[in-house]
Scaffold this active site. Structure first.
Site, PDB file in Angstrom:
ATOM      1  N   GLN A  93       0.564  -1.174   0.186  1.00  0.00           N
ATOM      2  CA  GLN A  93      -0.290   0.309   0.144  1.00  0.00           C
ATOM      3  C   GLN A  93       1.113   1.360  -0.213  1.00  0.00           C
ATOM      4  OE1 GLN A  93      -1.207  -0.163   4.911  1.00  0.00           O
ATOM      5  NE2 GLN A  93      -2.100  -1.846   3.392  1.00  0.00           N
ATOM      6  N   HIS A  95       0.195   5.891   1.076  1.00  0.00           N
ATOM      7  CA  HIS A  95      -0.641   6.534   1.996  1.00  0.00           C
ATOM      8  C   HIS A  95      -0.344   7.896   0.934  1.00  0.00           C
ATOM      9  CE1 HIS A  95      -1.706   3.667   4.638  1.00  0.00           C
ATOM     10  NE2 HIS A  95      -0.112   4.043   5.300  1.00  0.00           N
ATOM     11  N   GLU A 112       4.217   7.523   8.474  1.00  0.00           N
ATOM     12  CA  GLU A 112       4.183   6.560   9.766  1.00  0.00           C
ATOM     13  C   GLU A 112       5.088   6.178  10.245  1.00  0.00           C
ATOM     14  OE1 GLU A 112       0.937   3.677   8.114  1.00  0.00           O
ATOM     15  OE2 GLU A 112       2.658   2.515   7.287  1.00  0.00           O
ATOM     16  N   HIS A 169       4.980   0.166   0.474  1.00  0.00           N
ATOM     17  CA  HIS A 169       5.267  -0.283   1.862  1.00  0.00           C
ATOM     18  C   HIS A 169       4.199  -1.090   2.940  1.00  0.00           C
ATOM     19  CE1 HIS A 169       2.308   2.731   3.302  1.00  0.00           C
ATOM     20  NE2 HIS A 169       2.008   1.504   4.453  1.00  0.00           N
ATOM     21  N   ARG A 189      -4.694   0.578  -1.477  1.00  0.00           N
ATOM     22  CA  ARG A 189      -4.094  -0.571  -1.634  1.00  0.00           C
ATOM     23  C   ARG A 189      -4.038  -0.951  -3.144  1.00  0.00           C
ATOM     24  NH1 ARG A 189      -9.129  -3.317  -0.069  1.00  0.00           N
ATOM     25  NH2 ARG A 189      -8.471  -2.608   2.046  1.00  0.00           N
TER      26      ARG A 189
END
Length: 320
Positions: A93, A95, A112, A169, A189
């Site tokens: 995926q 972000h 993250e 990642h 995804r």
């Protein structure tokens, strides 16, 4: 002048398991993949368990008691702390950053990081990709050349990975990680191993266009400056902080003897105990700590003392 102890929220995932029970959580039935430990996000709001604000949620305190967080400028509680149990591999995926996420999803972007609590022998991450430019990236995705595209990185217990928005990642089977992230639940995804949802009998939705829009090309590994210092029997590690990470600073505190800590004026600190037992003392009052406990030391607390045998991951927001 007291810490805010928080009740975790659990999420069932097709890739989850039951290993979160090692933190003495009373897990709901099913394959539990995520413990949302400290969160103001509407998909899993943290409830205060103690003191004056018992029964209230972090997002409500953010709106109504800004003094607890240094009277911040932001409209939403900016961080989200999770513990992830990857009994099976997560989807590959990516972000989005703040600009793309606000425009298309009406929430924050998602940068993250992971502290690896446990990794079975032979574990690895998907981290980054091998495409040299956007055209090559799109071609490899459209052609399904996943072995050529995706970078596999070996991982072991105690490792730390910073995952900026735009990074391809995935946590893979056999990994448990504490994740510190922006408060966002937007995931694009890219690849899901052609798995089928038990509940629907269908493959999970992919987000190919959004992924191609947001993947950073070419991939660049962040240049981290991890620093560790020892004070007596205690060990303090800074994994990441501004300006390298504009949204948060993340630390590991390994405590074996009493230590008094403080944050900068107007700051608040998120604390997750990943192992051990001990206590936190504020204004002469002791509060017990044990593995699996999560709390916020609000900005209204100037200093606090930790004592016991404690392994802690702590974080602070990098935003005003």
């Amino acid at each position: 002048m007291e810490p805010l102890f928080l009740k975790p929220v659990f999420h069932e995932k097709m890739w989850g398991g039951r290993k979160l029970e090692k933190f003495d959580y009373d897990l709901p039935a099913g394959d539990i993949g995520e413990c949302w430990a400290i969160s103001g996000h509407p998909h899993g709001r943290s409830e205060v368990e103690n003191g004056e604000f018992a029964g209230q949620f972090i997002d409500d305190l953010w709106k109504n008691h800004g003094e607890l967080f240094g009277n911040p400028e932001g409209k939403v509680f900016p961080l989200l702390t999770k513990i992830l149990d990857a009994e099976a591999s997560l989807s590959v995926q990516v972000h989005p950053d703040n600009d793309y996420a606000w425009k298309h999803e009406h929430e924050l972007g998602k940068t993250e990081c992971w502290y690896i609590i446990d990794a079975e022998p032979g574990s690895y991450l998907i981290y980054g990709h091998n495409a040299k430019n956007k055209a090559e990236l799109v071609d490899m995705i459209e052609s399904g050349k996943w072995d050529d595209l995706l970078r596999k990185v070996p991982v072991k217990t105690g490792d730390f990975f910073y995952v900026p928005s735009g990074t391809v990642h995935a946590l893979n089977k056999g990994i448990m990680a504490l994740e510190t992230q922006q408060s966002s639940d937007t995931t694009y995804r890219l690849y899901d191993y052609d798995r089928v949802e038990k509940s629907t009998g269908k493959k999970r939705e992919l987000h190919i266009q959004q992924s191609e829009d947001t993947i950073t090309v070419p991939h660049k590994d962040p240049q981290l400056d991890i620093q560790t210092k020892t004070e007596g029997k205690n060990k303090f590690t800074t994994f990441v902080q501004p300006p390298i990470s504009p949204f948060f600073a993340v630390y590991r505190w390994e405590v074996q003897e009493p230590v008094t800590l403080k944050h900068d004026i107007g700051k608040y600190t998120l604390i997750s105990v990943i192992n051990g037992t001990g206590k936190i003392t504020i204004e002469g009052k002791d509060y017990g700590l044990k593995k699996g406990v999560h709390l916020i030391v609000p900005a209204t607390v100037d200093e606090w003392t930790l004592d016991g045998s404690l392994d802690i991951i702590a974080s602070e927001s990098g935003e005003k």
